[in-house]
Design an enzyme around this catalytic site. Sequence first.
Site, PDB file in Angstrom:
ATOM      1  N   ARG A  29      60.015  73.461  21.180  1.00 28.58           N
ATOM      2  CA  ARG A  29      60.105  74.295  19.936  1.00 28.58           C
ATOM      3  C   ARG A  29      59.065  73.514  19.001  1.00 28.58           C
ATOM      4  O   ARG A  29      59.581  72.388  18.870  1.00 28.58           O
ATOM      5  CB  ARG A  29      61.496  74.429  19.361  1.00 28.58           C
TER       6      ARG A  29
ATOM      7  N   GLU B 192      55.525  80.441  13.824  1.00 26.67           N
ATOM      8  CA  GLU B 192      54.750  81.161  14.923  1.00 26.67           C
ATOM      9  C   GLU B 192      54.936  82.901  14.229  1.00 26.67           C
ATOM     10  O   GLU B 192      55.968  83.212  13.876  1.00 26.67           O
ATOM     11  CB  GLU B 192      55.602  81.181  16.338  1.00 26.67           C
TER      12      GLU B 192
ATOM     13  N   HIS C  40      52.995  80.617  22.532  1.00 24.81           N
ATOM     14  CA  HIS C  40      54.487  80.730  23.055  1.00 24.81           C
ATOM     15  C   HIS C  40      54.520  81.348  24.153  1.00 24.81           C
ATOM     16  O   HIS C  40      54.985  82.652  24.008  1.00 24.81           O
ATOM     17  CB  HIS C  40      55.422  81.020  21.824  1.00 24.81           C
TER      18      HIS C  40
HETATM   19  C1  DGY Z   1      62.848  80.898  25.668  1.00 22.00           C
HETATM   20  O1  DGY Z   1      63.728  81.700  26.491  1.00 22.00           O
HETATM   21  O2  DGY Z   1      63.761  80.160  24.749  1.00 22.00           O
HETATM   22  C2  DGY Z   1      61.548  81.039  25.661  1.00 22.00           C
HETATM   23  O3  DGY Z   1      61.085  79.792  24.591  1.00 22.00           O
HETATM   24  C3  DGY Z   1      60.933  82.172  24.947  1.00 22.00           C
HETATM   25  O4  DGY Z   1      61.356  82.247  23.688  1.00 22.00           O
END
Ligand code: DGY
Length: 326
Positions: free
Chosen positions: A238, A267, A286
């Site tokens: 993240r 984002e 992402h």
């Molecule tokens: C998750 O599944 O957490 C991925 O990062 C997609 O948000």
Amino acid sequence: MSRKRVLVYRQLPPEQLARIRCEYDVIEANPRIPDQQQAFLDALPEVHGMIGSSYLIDDAILAQADRLEVISSISVGVDKFELDALARRGITLCHTPGVLTETVADLLFALILGASRRLVELARYVQDGCWNKSIGDELFGWDVHGKTLGIVGYGRIGQALARRAALGFGMPVLYHARNPVDSGLPEGKAHAVPLDDLLARSDFVTLVLPLTPQTQGMMGPREFALMKPGAILVNGARGPIVQEDALVRALDSGHLRAAGLDVFDVEPLPLDSPLRTHPKVLPLPHVGSATHETRIAMSVLAVDNLLAALGGGRPPAVYRLPPVAG
Ligand code: DGY
């Protein structure tokens, strides 16, 4: 008796939407689309279940959703939910671990290769018509095989990445995990080390840990200074785990060689972010889990979770919420 209602707040494949419609009334409203925001808010008091992702569900939202029993997130990460508030209100949270592990590990390895071998920059060189003679060493990349990979966070994805690195690319693996965990690899291929050691000894530092109050901002000026000169950072976890201004400084000073980033503090990445066009950054939107196969598998599991929870059954993947304080 009237049917329970479900708020679908991110697009689902039609087959999965149909599974929900068979049993429940469905309201579709994606709060990230401005003209659907009001419909999302209006639906909250009516719904018993919600399914979606990538939108902050905090106490203020939950306060409007009196009847809510379950939220099924189409993600493994649960940082978009105020966990204490869910626990206090007795709402079940489900997520999608497992089905995306190998896909995210593939993408992380692509970022390691792409950043180190400068794949995007070199592809652009060809596309821009600059390839009119053999390239010189100013465009050479750096080897990946045999280099040391540091993995911060050693859950399913970290371990899948370690397998690729150790068994496929002959890379010594160092890992750092909150709790003691077996490496899952043959003896001698991976070693658990304190974070500072990992930073100081790794050629690639890959972040694959959850965003929590404890991990927010954990990669800052001190941590970048500890990294090996010429090391490469890969963030597939993240964005807020990394202090982005400190990362930019570490890249600009030449201390870090490059960064492969699938996630960002904000984002979609704002147009004025220095990371968007930085020559040493390989940025992705992402997409760790974004393959056709895996996004379908995530939707199927999320719908399984939702239907089981609303039907009074045992969902396959419930997230364990923190104990309610007091
Ligand atoms: C998750 O599944 O957490 C991925 O990062 C997609 O948000």
